[in-house]
Design a protein around this motif. Sequence first.
Motif, PDB file in Angstrom:
ATOM      1  N   LEU A  91      69.791 -15.353 -33.922  1.00 21.34           N
ATOM      2  CA  LEU A  91      70.609 -15.345 -35.136  1.00 21.34           C
ATOM      3  C   LEU A  91      71.355 -14.027 -35.289  1.00 21.34           C
ATOM      4  O   LEU A  91      72.548 -14.007 -35.617  1.00 21.34           O
ATOM      5  CB  LEU A  91      69.723 -15.578 -36.362  1.00 21.34           C
ATOM      6  N   VAL A  92      70.656 -12.927 -35.054  1.00 16.94           N
ATOM      7  CA  VAL A  92      71.271 -11.598 -35.219  1.00 16.94           C
ATOM      8  C   VAL A  92      72.472 -11.429 -34.294  1.00 16.94           C
ATOM      9  O   VAL A  92      73.474 -10.805 -34.675  1.00 16.94           O
ATOM     10  CB  VAL A  92      70.221 -10.499 -34.957  1.00 16.94           C
ATOM     11  N   ALA A 116      68.169 -12.237 -41.020  1.00 19.65           N
ATOM     12  CA  ALA A 116      68.867 -12.227 -39.734  1.00 19.65           C
ATOM     13  C   ALA A 116      70.299 -12.730 -39.824  1.00 19.65           C
ATOM     14  O   ALA A 116      71.056 -12.598 -38.859  1.00 19.65           O
ATOM     15  CB  ALA A 116      68.091 -13.062 -38.717  1.00 19.65           C
ATOM     16  N   CYS A 117      70.695 -13.297 -40.961  1.00 15.02           N
ATOM     17  CA  CYS A 117      72.024 -13.892 -41.095  1.00 15.02           C
ATOM     18  C   CYS A 117      73.054 -12.879 -41.612  1.00 15.02           C
ATOM     19  O   CYS A 117      72.710 -11.893 -42.269  1.00 15.02           O
ATOM     20  CB  CYS A 117      71.972 -15.097 -42.037  1.00 15.02           C
ATOM     21  N   PHE A 135      48.746  -8.487 -42.468  1.00 15.90           N
ATOM     22  CA  PHE A 135      47.907  -8.995 -41.383  1.00 15.90           C
ATOM     23  C   PHE A 135      48.343  -8.429 -40.036  1.00 15.90           C
ATOM     24  O   PHE A 135      48.019  -8.965 -38.978  1.00 15.90           O
ATOM     25  CB  PHE A 135      47.898 -10.530 -41.350  1.00 15.90           C
ATOM     26  N   GLY A 136      49.071  -7.316 -40.068  1.00  8.63           N
ATOM     27  CA  GLY A 136      49.334  -6.551 -38.861  1.00  8.63           C
ATOM     28  C   GLY A 136      50.410  -7.095 -37.956  1.00  8.63           C
ATOM     29  O   GLY A 136      50.414  -6.774 -36.763  1.00  8.63           O
ATOM     30  N   VAL A 137      51.360  -7.881 -38.476  1.00  9.35           N
ATOM     31  CA  VAL A 137      52.453  -8.411 -37.655  1.00  9.35           C
ATOM     32  C   VAL A 137      53.764  -7.762 -38.095  1.00  9.35           C
ATOM     33  O   VAL A 137      54.123  -7.822 -39.269  1.00  9.35           O
ATOM     34  CB  VAL A 137      52.543  -9.946 -37.760  1.00  9.35           C
ATOM     35  N   VAL A 138      54.456  -7.162 -37.136  1.00 10.05           N
ATOM     36  CA  VAL A 138      55.718  -6.473 -37.421  1.00 10.05           C
ATOM     37  C   VAL A 138      56.850  -7.373 -36.948  1.00 10.05           C
ATOM     38  O   VAL A 138      57.248  -7.357 -35.781  1.00 10.05           O
ATOM     39  CB  VAL A 138      55.771  -5.105 -36.723  1.00 10.05           C
ATOM     40  N   LEU A 139      57.372  -8.172 -37.854  1.00 12.25           N
ATOM     41  CA  LEU A 139      58.392  -9.173 -37.532  1.00 12.25           C
ATOM     42  C   LEU A 139      59.630  -8.926 -38.377  1.00 12.25           C
ATOM     43  O   LEU A 139      59.561  -8.947 -39.605  1.00 12.25           O
ATOM     44  CB  LEU A 139      57.849 -10.581 -37.807  1.00 12.25           C
ATOM     45  N   GLY A 140      60.771  -8.684 -37.729  1.00 13.30           N
ATOM     46  CA  GLY A 140      62.035  -8.538 -38.444  1.00 13.30           C
ATOM     47  C   GLY A 140      62.184  -7.259 -39.240  1.00 13.30           C
ATOM     48  O   GLY A 140      63.146  -7.117 -40.006  1.00 13.30           O
ATOM     49  N   THR A 141      61.294  -6.308 -39.054  1.00  6.68           N
ATOM     50  CA  THR A 141      61.297  -5.106 -39.897  1.00  6.68           C
ATOM     51  C   THR A 141      62.539  -4.248 -39.686  1.00  6.68           C
ATOM     52  O   THR A 141      63.117  -3.722 -40.645  1.00  6.68           O
ATOM     53  CB  THR A 141      60.034  -4.283 -39.633  1.00  6.68           C
ATOM     54  N   ALA A 142      62.961  -4.108 -38.446  1.00 10.63           N
ATOM     55  CA  ALA A 142      64.131  -3.266 -38.174  1.00 10.63           C
ATOM     56  C   ALA A 142      65.379  -3.832 -38.836  1.00 10.63           C
ATOM     57  O   ALA A 142      66.183  -3.099 -39.412  1.00 10.63           O
ATOM     58  CB  ALA A 142      64.343  -3.130 -36.668  1.00 10.63           C
ATOM     59  N   ARG A 143      65.553  -5.132 -38.760  1.00  8.05           N
ATOM     60  CA  ARG A 143      66.712  -5.770 -39.390  1.00  8.05           C
ATOM     61  C   ARG A 143      66.658  -5.593 -40.903  1.00  8.05           C
ATOM     62  O   ARG A 143      67.667  -5.271 -41.540  1.00  8.05           O
ATOM     63  CB  ARG A 143      66.733  -7.260 -39.029  1.00  8.05           C
ATOM     64  N   LEU A 144      65.485  -5.800 -41.499  1.00  3.63           N
ATOM     65  CA  LEU A 144      65.356  -5.635 -42.947  1.00  3.63           C
ATOM     66  C   LEU A 144      65.687  -4.211 -43.361  1.00  3.63           C
ATOM     67  O   LEU A 144      66.393  -3.987 -44.356  1.00  3.63           O
ATOM     68  CB  LEU A 144      63.933  -6.003 -43.387  1.00  3.63           C
ATOM     69  N   ARG A 145      65.221  -3.230 -42.597  1.00  2.00           N
ATOM     70  CA  ARG A 145      65.497  -1.832 -42.915  1.00  2.00           C
ATOM     71  C   ARG A 145      66.985  -1.531 -42.854  1.00  2.00           C
ATOM     72  O   ARG A 145      67.493  -0.690 -43.619  1.00  2.00           O
ATOM     73  CB  ARG A 145      64.732  -0.921 -41.944  1.00  2.00           C
ATOM     74  N   ALA A 146      67.717  -2.234 -41.985  1.00  2.32           N
ATOM     75  CA  ALA A 146      69.144  -1.983 -41.831  1.00  2.32           C
ATOM     76  C   ALA A 146      69.973  -2.522 -42.983  1.00  2.32           C
ATOM     77  O   ALA A 146      71.080  -2.040 -43.226  1.00  2.32           O
ATOM     78  CB  ALA A 146      69.635  -2.587 -40.514  1.00  2.32           C
TER      79      ALA A 146
END
Length: 241
Positions: A91-92, A116-117, A135-146
């Motif tokens: 998507l990104v 991601a859109c 629960f210790g899963v790093v998913l999509g964090t970089a995109r959210l931070r941007a």
Amino acid sequence: MVWQVTLVVERGDVWDVRLDRPAAANALSSGLVEALHEVLDQATVERPKALVLKGNQRHFAAGFDLTGLAGESDASLAHRFLRIGLLLEKLVAAPYLTVAVVEGSAFGAGADLVAACDHRLAGPDARFAFPGPRFGVVLGTARLRAIADPLVFLGGATVSAADAGGLVTGNPDDLPGILDAWSHIDPATRAALLAAARPVHDADAALAVLTRSVTTPGLHARLTAYRRRALPPRSHSEELS
């Protein structure tokens, strides 16, 4: 194929893709994730003007579907999260405009789909939450931070559209105008315009961080503990939201 009943896709100049698991709050099952992969792969070949991703009025998409968690293993769960991570990267980097239209809840991996859109349109009842760190899963964090202040979503709290900051770029009524404006851009320049307008994103780094997080031993136990803390028993579906 069971995947076909989890999505409703209308193809034209604009592809309208609606998540269609209403009894499960559109939670991201393996079947739904693979159906989305298939549609995005087709769109990459056929190059629609834009792709619009929708849910229903109550739920855009709940998070990672935990139905059948007892039968999962660390390895199977890690594989499912990695498939979601790869979906986000498609998507990104999509070679067409992407728009998420959110009315109701977008939680967990469902909220990551929204982030991601290119355009993220939310109605007044839209709600977002990113509980992965619990629960210790790093998913999509970089995109959210941007695109938004991650502190707003720290700890997985549920956040309204009004308080979601840069995560929300408009409301559903803006969709016709966005698509009309995009239609007036020379098709030969659209890909370059998207590349210039999108935040800088390192897909390899994002996937590496996700891989490390989901391959840390004990993923099944962490998800089980989170579910017990956060979710009441469900008669039809158990989703991570």
